[in-house]
Design a protein around this motif. Structure first.
Motif, PDB file in Angstrom:
ATOM      1  N   GLU A  16      79.090 -95.366 -39.560  1.00  0.00           N
ATOM      2  CA  GLU A  16      78.575 -94.516 -40.621  1.00  0.00           C
ATOM      3  C   GLU A  16      77.362 -95.208 -41.235  1.00  0.00           C
ATOM      4  OE1 GLU A  16      78.604 -91.255 -43.461  1.00  0.00           O
ATOM      5  OE2 GLU A  16      77.358 -92.680 -42.432  1.00  0.00           O
ATOM      6  N   ASN A  17      76.237 -95.122 -40.514  1.00  0.00           N
ATOM      7  CA  ASN A  17      75.029 -95.839 -40.906  1.00  0.00           C
ATOM      8  C   ASN A  17      74.537 -95.447 -42.293  1.00  0.00           C
ATOM      9  OD1 ASN A  17      74.297 -97.406 -38.376  1.00  0.00           O
ATOM     10  ND2 ASN A  17      74.499 -95.353 -37.543  1.00  0.00           N
ATOM     11  N   ARG A  18      74.561 -94.173 -42.566  1.00  0.00           N
ATOM     12  CA  ARG A  18      74.032 -93.699 -43.848  1.00  0.00           C
ATOM     13  C   ARG A  18      74.911 -94.176 -45.008  1.00  0.00           C
ATOM     14  NH1 ARG A  18      71.534 -87.704 -44.712  1.00  0.00           N
ATOM     15  NH2 ARG A  18      70.833 -87.951 -46.884  1.00  0.00           N
ATOM     16  N   PHE A  19      76.229 -94.002 -44.869  1.00  0.00           N
ATOM     17  CA  PHE A  19      77.129 -94.433 -45.918  1.00  0.00           C
ATOM     18  C   PHE A  19      77.075 -95.954 -46.096  1.00  0.00           C
ATOM     19  CE2 PHE A  19      81.293 -96.271 -46.926  1.00  0.00           C
ATOM     20  CZ  PHE A  19      81.467 -95.787 -48.207  1.00  0.00           C
ATOM     21  N   GLY A  20      77.015 -96.691 -44.965  1.00  0.00           N
ATOM     22  CA  GLY A  20      76.975 -98.142 -45.051  1.00  0.00           C
ATOM     23  C   GLY A  20      75.760 -98.636 -45.804  1.00  0.00           C
ATOM     24  N   THR A  65      62.522-102.382 -41.996  1.00  0.00           N
ATOM     25  CA  THR A  65      63.090-101.572 -40.924  1.00  0.00           C
ATOM     26  C   THR A  65      62.138-101.548 -39.733  1.00  0.00           C
ATOM     27  OG1 THR A  65      64.070 -99.418 -40.411  1.00  0.00           O
ATOM     28  CG2 THR A  65      62.131 -99.416 -41.872  1.00  0.00           C
ATOM     29  N   TRP A  66      62.392-100.701 -38.772  1.00  0.00           N
ATOM     30  CA  TRP A  66      61.489-100.503 -37.633  1.00  0.00           C
ATOM     31  C   TRP A  66      61.659 -99.078 -37.130  1.00  0.00           C
ATOM     32  CZ3 TRP A  66      66.386-102.187 -36.931  1.00  0.00           C
ATOM     33  CH2 TRP A  66      67.090-101.777 -35.812  1.00  0.00           C
ATOM     34  N   LYS A  67      60.757 -98.650 -36.272  1.00  0.00           N
ATOM     35  CA  LYS A  67      60.812 -97.276 -35.755  1.00  0.00           C
ATOM     36  C   LYS A  67      61.883 -97.195 -34.673  1.00  0.00           C
ATOM     37  CE  LYS A  67      56.051 -95.882 -36.766  1.00  0.00           C
ATOM     38  NZ  LYS A  67      56.453 -94.920 -37.807  1.00  0.00           N
ATOM     39  N   GLY A  68      63.136 -97.229 -35.084  1.00  0.00           N
ATOM     40  CA  GLY A  68      64.239 -97.134 -34.148  1.00  0.00           C
ATOM     41  C   GLY A  68      64.669 -95.703 -33.932  1.00  0.00           C
ATOM     42  N   ARG A  69      65.832 -95.550 -33.316  1.00  0.00           N
ATOM     43  CA  ARG A  69      66.364 -94.215 -33.065  1.00  0.00           C
ATOM     44  C   ARG A  69      66.892 -93.592 -34.366  1.00  0.00           C
ATOM     45  NH1 ARG A  69      70.756 -94.456 -30.379  1.00  0.00           N
ATOM     46  NH2 ARG A  69      71.078 -96.692 -30.614  1.00  0.00           N
ATOM     47  N   THR A  70      67.482 -92.424 -34.234  1.00  0.00           N
ATOM     48  CA  THR A  70      67.970 -91.706 -35.412  1.00  0.00           C
ATOM     49  C   THR A  70      68.971 -92.530 -36.200  1.00  0.00           C
ATOM     50  OG1 THR A  70      67.722 -89.667 -34.138  1.00  0.00           O
ATOM     51  CG2 THR A  70      68.953 -89.515 -36.186  1.00  0.00           C
ATOM     52  N   THR A  71      69.756 -93.348 -35.500  1.00  0.00           N
ATOM     53  CA  THR A  71      70.759 -94.162 -36.192  1.00  0.00           C
ATOM     54  C   THR A  71      70.117 -95.099 -37.209  1.00  0.00           C
ATOM     55  OG1 THR A  71      70.685 -95.713 -34.330  1.00  0.00           O
ATOM     56  CG2 THR A  71      72.441 -94.072 -34.318  1.00  0.00           C
ATOM     57  N   ILE A  72      68.922 -95.603 -36.916  1.00  0.00           N
ATOM     58  CA  ILE A  72      68.218 -96.484 -37.859  1.00  0.00           C
ATOM     59  C   ILE A  72      67.620 -95.659 -38.999  1.00  0.00           C
ATOM     60  CG2 ILE A  72      66.393 -98.211 -38.092  1.00  0.00           C
ATOM     61  CD1 ILE A  72      68.896 -98.999 -36.427  1.00  0.00           C
ATOM     62  N   GLN A  73      67.166 -94.465 -38.694  1.00  0.00           N
ATOM     63  CA  GLN A  73      66.673 -93.573 -39.747  1.00  0.00           C
ATOM     64  C   GLN A  73      67.773 -93.275 -40.761  1.00  0.00           C
ATOM     65  OE1 GLN A  73      63.643 -92.326 -40.413  1.00  0.00           O
ATOM     66  NE2 GLN A  73      64.449 -91.213 -42.185  1.00  0.00           N
ATOM     67  N   ARG A  74      69.010 -93.188 -40.283  1.00  0.00           N
ATOM     68  CA  ARG A  74      70.130 -92.921 -41.190  1.00  0.00           C
ATOM     69  C   ARG A  74      70.273 -94.051 -42.225  1.00  0.00           C
ATOM     70  NH1 ARG A  74      69.244 -88.760 -39.992  1.00  0.00           N
ATOM     71  NH2 ARG A  74      70.247 -87.387 -38.493  1.00  0.00           N
ATOM     72  N   ARG A  75      69.906 -95.248 -41.853  1.00  0.00           N
ATOM     73  CA  ARG A  75      70.018 -96.362 -42.799  1.00  0.00           C
ATOM     74  C   ARG A  75      68.968 -96.231 -43.904  1.00  0.00           C
ATOM     75  NH1 ARG A  75      71.722-101.236 -38.470  1.00  0.00           N
ATOM     76  NH2 ARG A  75      73.414 -99.989 -37.568  1.00  0.00           N
ATOM     77  N   TYR A  76      67.811 -95.694 -43.573  1.00  0.00           N
ATOM     78  CA  TYR A  76      66.834 -95.381 -44.619  1.00  0.00           C
ATOM     79  C   TYR A  76      67.362 -94.252 -45.506  1.00  0.00           C
ATOM     80  CZ  TYR A  76      62.994 -93.208 -47.045  1.00  0.00           C
ATOM     81  OH  TYR A  76      62.225 -92.639 -48.026  1.00  0.00           O
TER      82      TYR A  76
END
Length: 345
Positions: free
Chosen positions: A166-170, A190-201
């Motif tokens: 749960e990237n966004r919640f974490g 951060t970096w231009k990763g996949r959608t999972t990294i965008q969720r962390r933003y």
């Protein structure tokens, strides 16, 4: 020798007919919630439910095709997240007697047609794809006759099942902790990763919204990649341009690898952590425990993702329902506090 519990024993214990017990366990007839729960409770308590599930697992999932991009294949300190996922999946397959057919792409993108061809030739019962959620790959693999699960990736079109942390919640959990300590100017590395990294933003922003504070969009710093050297270079570039680091009192890194590079850059400039600035990572990889100071981070259940993917495949095989909608499963994360985070001074 102890007699095995059968369906008649379950029906007798639950005080229902044999046919009602069968319908309750198979979902083949409408029953009241009270009756169904009574049957399930008896089946569970007598051990019948667990034995039946194990039989279903062995009977339905025997061969698994595992597709991974080539950058996730090498075992190194940079790939600890991927390797923890893979090892968790391997251990679970060994425990259940499932044979893994590995497929490693020749580039960063997996060829869906090739994966499907190999899966058919190996008579695989399901496909697990790690770290690749390109829409064209998902479209090429989505089919009612072959269960597919994307691990550590997302499918906005909901064509196949997916399992992610749960990237966004974490991320929100981590930022809320920093805000509670009194930090307001939090740098997001951060970096231009996949959608999972965008969720962390997204989680970074969510925490500010929840606290009714403006999101500091000017505090986003993008590294060239996720490796420690990329995090180190990004922080050094920022320090060369602005020694105050935009007035930041904390840095939230989208991955522990970036955080380790950030710690090195700060140490080289004699900027003390957490006295002068706090650093929070994401992933909870082993090197973070031994950094100086030990890295506070968001712990991700990477070793559980593989087992969760197998469960989704098993459920789809047992259901045998072409109209079954795609499932998106997100596993919870939690905050691990070590020595790199403190209130601002």
């Amino acid at each position: 020798m102890e007699r095995k519990v059968n369906l008649k024993d379950v029906a007798r214990d639950a005080d229902v007919s044999l046919s009602t017990a069968s319908h309750a366990l198979n979902g083949t007839a409408p029953l009241t919630i009270e009756v169904r729960e009574r049957v399930l409770d008896s089946a569970k308590r007598l051990g019948y439910l667990d034995r039946r599930r194990k039989k279903a697992t062995i009977a339905t999932l025997r061969v698994l095709l595992l597709a991974i991009p080539d950058d996730a294949a090498p075992e190194s300190d940079l790939n600890l997240v991927s390797w923890t996922i893979l090892n968790g999946l391997r251990r679970e397959c060994e425990r259940r007697g499932i044979r893994i057919v590995p497929f490693v792409s020749t580039g960063r993108r997996i060829d869906g047609a090739q994966v499907r061809q190999i899966a058919l030739s190996e008579r695989a019962d399901g496909i697990v794809v790690l770290n690749d959620d390109q829409p064209e790959l998902i479209r090429s693999l989505a089919s009612p006759d072959m269960p597919v699960v994307i691990v550590n990736g997302e499918d906005p079109a909901m064509l196949v099942d997916t399992v992610t942390p749960e990237n966004r919640f974490g991320a929100r959990l981590g930022i809320e902790h920093l805000l509670a300590l009194g930090h307001r100017r939090i740098l997001h590395l951060t970096w231009k990763g996949r959608t999972t990294i965008q969720r962390r933003y997204d989680g970074f922003s969510d925490a500010y919204f929840a606290a009714q504070l403006p999101v500091p969009d000017d505090m986003i710093v993008e590294a060239e990649g996720y490796e420690p050297r990329h995090g180190e270079a990004a922080i050094n570039t920022l320090l060369d341009r602005d020694p105050t680091m935009k007035g930041a009192t904390a840095v939230f890194c989208a991955a522990d690898n970036l955080a380790l590079g950030c710690l090195k850059a700060l140490a080289d400039r004699d900027i003390r952590v957490p006295e002068a600035i706090s650093v929070l990572g994401f992933d909870d990889i082993v090197p973070g425990e031994f950094s100086r100071p030990p890295l506070s981070t968001i712990s991700v259940p990477t070793d559980r993702l593989g087992a969760a993917a197998l469960a989704l495949i098993e459920q789809r095989l047992i259901a045998n329902d072409p109209q079954r909608p795609a499932h998106r499963l997100e596993l919870g994360c939690h905050l691990v506090l070590r020595g790199s985070v403190a209130p601002p001074r």
